[in-house]
Write an enzyme that holds these catalytic residues in place. Structure first.
Site, PDB file in Angstrom:
ATOM      1  N   ASP A  66      -9.488   6.587   9.504  1.00  0.00           N
ATOM      2  CA  ASP A  66     -10.327   5.394   8.915  1.00  0.00           C
ATOM      3  C   ASP A  66     -10.471   4.046   9.949  1.00  0.00           C
ATOM      4  O   ASP A  66     -11.347   3.162   9.703  1.00  0.00           O
ATOM      5  CB  ASP A  66     -10.007   4.850   7.528  1.00  0.00           C
ATOM      6  CG  ASP A  66     -11.026   3.709   6.953  1.00  0.00           C
ATOM      7  OD1 ASP A  66     -12.145   3.941   6.909  1.00  0.00           O
ATOM      8  OD2 ASP A  66     -10.563   2.805   6.388  1.00  0.00           O
ATOM      9  N   GLU A  69     -13.292  -0.118  17.783  1.00  0.00           N
ATOM     10  CA  GLU A  69     -14.219  -0.129  16.549  1.00  0.00           C
ATOM     11  C   GLU A  69     -15.610  -0.549  16.856  1.00  0.00           C
ATOM     12  O   GLU A  69     -15.540  -1.847  17.158  1.00  0.00           O
ATOM     13  CB  GLU A  69     -13.627  -0.616  15.294  1.00  0.00           C
ATOM     14  CG  GLU A  69     -12.400  -0.130  14.975  1.00  0.00           C
ATOM     15  CD  GLU A  69     -11.724  -0.251  13.505  1.00  0.00           C
ATOM     16  OE1 GLU A  69     -12.351  -1.159  12.919  1.00  0.00           O
ATOM     17  OE2 GLU A  69     -10.607   0.150  13.084  1.00  0.00           O
ATOM     18  N   ASP A  73      10.612   2.962   7.213  1.00  0.00           N
ATOM     19  CA  ASP A  73      10.106   1.309   7.178  1.00  0.00           C
ATOM     20  C   ASP A  73      11.637   0.385   7.245  1.00  0.00           C
ATOM     21  O   ASP A  73      12.599   0.797   6.326  1.00  0.00           O
ATOM     22  CB  ASP A  73       9.420   0.891   5.884  1.00  0.00           C
ATOM     23  CG  ASP A  73       9.129  -0.412   5.890  1.00  0.00           C
ATOM     24  OD1 ASP A  73       9.665  -1.306   6.564  1.00  0.00           O
ATOM     25  OD2 ASP A  73       7.917  -0.708   5.370  1.00  0.00           O
ATOM     26  N   HIS A 102     -13.872   2.363   8.412  1.00  0.00           N
ATOM     27  CA  HIS A 102     -13.047   1.396   8.237  1.00  0.00           C
ATOM     28  C   HIS A 102     -13.285   0.693   6.868  1.00  0.00           C
ATOM     29  O   HIS A 102     -13.724  -0.173   6.549  1.00  0.00           O
ATOM     30  CB  HIS A 102     -13.187   0.175   9.123  1.00  0.00           C
ATOM     31  CG  HIS A 102     -11.802  -0.617   9.116  1.00  0.00           C
ATOM     32  ND1 HIS A 102     -11.192  -1.265  10.388  1.00  0.00           N
ATOM     33  CD2 HIS A 102     -10.935  -1.100   8.210  1.00  0.00           C
ATOM     34  CE1 HIS A 102     -10.204  -1.709   9.973  1.00  0.00           C
ATOM     35  NE2 HIS A 102     -10.050  -1.797   8.752  1.00  0.00           N
ATOM     36  N   ALA A 129      -4.621   2.552   8.276  1.00  0.00           N
ATOM     37  CA  ALA A 129      -4.079   1.212   8.275  1.00  0.00           C
ATOM     38  C   ALA A 129      -4.528   0.389   9.615  1.00  0.00           C
ATOM     39  O   ALA A 129      -5.393  -0.393   9.311  1.00  0.00           O
ATOM     40  CB  ALA A 129      -2.592   1.296   8.567  1.00  0.00           C
ATOM     41  N   ARG A 130      -4.290   0.535  10.599  1.00  0.00           N
ATOM     42  CA  ARG A 130      -4.591  -0.081  11.811  1.00  0.00           C
ATOM     43  C   ARG A 130      -4.694   0.879  13.049  1.00  0.00           C
ATOM     44  O   ARG A 130      -3.821   1.843  13.423  1.00  0.00           O
ATOM     45  CB  ARG A 130      -3.533  -1.169  12.255  1.00  0.00           C
ATOM     46  CG  ARG A 130      -3.959  -2.412  11.258  1.00  0.00           C
ATOM     47  CD  ARG A 130      -5.154  -3.085  11.298  1.00  0.00           C
ATOM     48  NE  ARG A 130      -5.401  -3.933  10.080  1.00  0.00           N
ATOM     49  CZ  ARG A 130      -6.310  -4.985  10.230  1.00  0.00           C
ATOM     50  NH1 ARG A 130      -7.377  -4.643  11.019  1.00  0.00           N
ATOM     51  NH2 ARG A 130      -6.431  -5.680   9.395  1.00  0.00           N
ATOM     52  N   ILE A 182       0.913  -1.066   0.031  1.00  0.00           N
ATOM     53  CA  ILE A 182      -0.049   0.103  -0.025  1.00  0.00           C
ATOM     54  C   ILE A 182       1.172   1.268  -0.086  1.00  0.00           C
ATOM     55  O   ILE A 182       0.562   2.311  -0.807  1.00  0.00           O
ATOM     56  CB  ILE A 182      -0.998  -0.084   1.194  1.00  0.00           C
ATOM     57  CG1 ILE A 182      -1.819  -1.233   1.100  1.00  0.00           C
ATOM     58  CG2 ILE A 182      -1.858   1.155   1.299  1.00  0.00           C
ATOM     59  CD1 ILE A 182      -2.747  -1.298   2.377  1.00  0.00           C
TER      60      ILE A 182
END
Length: 356
Positions: A288, A293, A203, A312, A263-264, A184
């Protein structure tokens, strides 16, 4: 099918996003000529939110429903059904769990490994969808699209957004930091480069040669936060990345920075965000995903300024559902033909440890 042909039993456990018929159609296309007995199950997600079931996370439906649907199935193609340790122990015929998600979070992989069952997953299934959505959140936050729309529908014409102190920011020439550079993140970087952004990447596993070829700059996390006017998260949740962003390092952001998380939720600590927004350290926040959640009614960010929230939805495209079903069916077909699997979460079972 001749009378002497024994059909291979497969469970297609889908939901209201990846419908069982998508699995079934994709498997028939991937395994032409094979005699198949395809059983189906539909779990309630996303009509009902996913959650923990037994000892697995982000699952839908119950263990009892799954066991009834499984029966003597050899292969399970699954989206959200809860493959807990209990389910795996009570499914002696099962030889493959093929999960139509980027990671098999709804499977007790350790229990599957003990049972000699390979667990496959679908890397990149929603990469294009999630990347496009992240770019959309950036543009929405930088140009105040949701708030302008809501105010205009109430009869408020915000001409003052043309005042220099209120005007939006272009992606062209803006430094954007990406935390995570997998399937992504790399697409997001490509799109940002087309916009004319300067792209920084944090990263630890990124290939420097690839980053250079892609026109992005690899940096440490703190440097990325100091230099980026926009930060977007694209990492996986691991013990090392849980709450990767927190009060101390978020304070490094430039005044008025925009933070995007599609993402998370576990990648950052949400507790300091309301104050960072009120102080202006964060100019806008686009989310998102969440620490809980769905967020509760008294969630502090509901009342914080300059917050964009979506439920989400980053991976919610028809192409994602079709792609996930096709990748999953490909793994199932390879198993049924006795061919090597491609995306295995527990490769140690491939060989002597695999269930006969």
């Amino acid at each position: 099918m001749s009378a002497s042909t024994t059909a291979r039993t497969v469970l297609a456990s889908g939901d209201h996003f990846i419908a069982p018929r998508l699995f079934a159609d994709a498997l028939r296309e991937a395994a032409p000529g094979l005699a198949l007995d395809i059983r189906t199950q539909t779990t309630p997600w996303p009509v009902e939110p996913f959650g923990p079931v037994g000892n697995v996370q982000e699952a839908s439906g119950t263990e009892e429903q799954l066991l009834e649907a499984l029966g003597d199935a050899e292969v399970a193609m699954v989206q959200m059904a809860p493959f807990t340790g209990r389910v795996i122990e009570r499914a002696p015929h099962l030889k493959l769990i093929a999960v139509a998600r980027g990671g098999p979070v709804n499977v007790d992989v350790a229990a599957a490994t003990r049972a000699g069952i390979p667990v496959t997953f679908t890397p990149g299934r929603n990469a294009a969808a999630a990347a496009e959505f992240a770019i959309g959140l950036m543009l929405a936050a930088l140009r105040r699209i949701p708030s302008s729309d809501a105010e205009l529908k109430k009869g408020v014409w915000r001409g003052d957004y043309y005042a220099i102190e209120n005007a939006g920011i272009e992606l062209d020439g803006t430094t954007v930091g990406l935390v995570g550079y997998g399937a992504i993140g790399s697409i997001v970087a490509r799109v940002l480069n087309a916009f004319g952004s300067r792209v920084l990447v944090h990263d630890p596993y990124a290939d420097p040669a690839r980053a250079a070829a892609d026109g992005v700059e690899l940096t440490g996390l703190e440097e990325l936060l100091r230099r980026s006017s926009v930060v977007s998260l694209h990492a996986r949740v691991t013990p090392e990345t849980r709450h990767l962003l927190h009060a101390d390092n978020l304070a490094l952001l430039p005044e008025g920075a925009v933070l995007v998380n599609s993402a998370r939720g576990e990648l950052m600590d949400y507790a300091p965000l309301p104050e960072l927004l009120r102080s202006g350290r964060l100019g806008a926040l686009a989310l998102d995903v969440y620490d809980t959640e769905p967020p509760p009614a008294d969630w502090p960010l509901h009342d914080a300024p300059n917050v964009i929230t979506t439920p989400h939805l980053a991976g919610a495209t028809r192409q994602t559902a079709e792609r996930a079903a096709a990748i999953t069916a490909g793994e199932a077909a390879r198993h049924l033909r006795g061919e090597p699997l491609r995306h295995v979460a527990n490769p140690e079972v491939l060989g002597a440890g695999r269930r006969p």
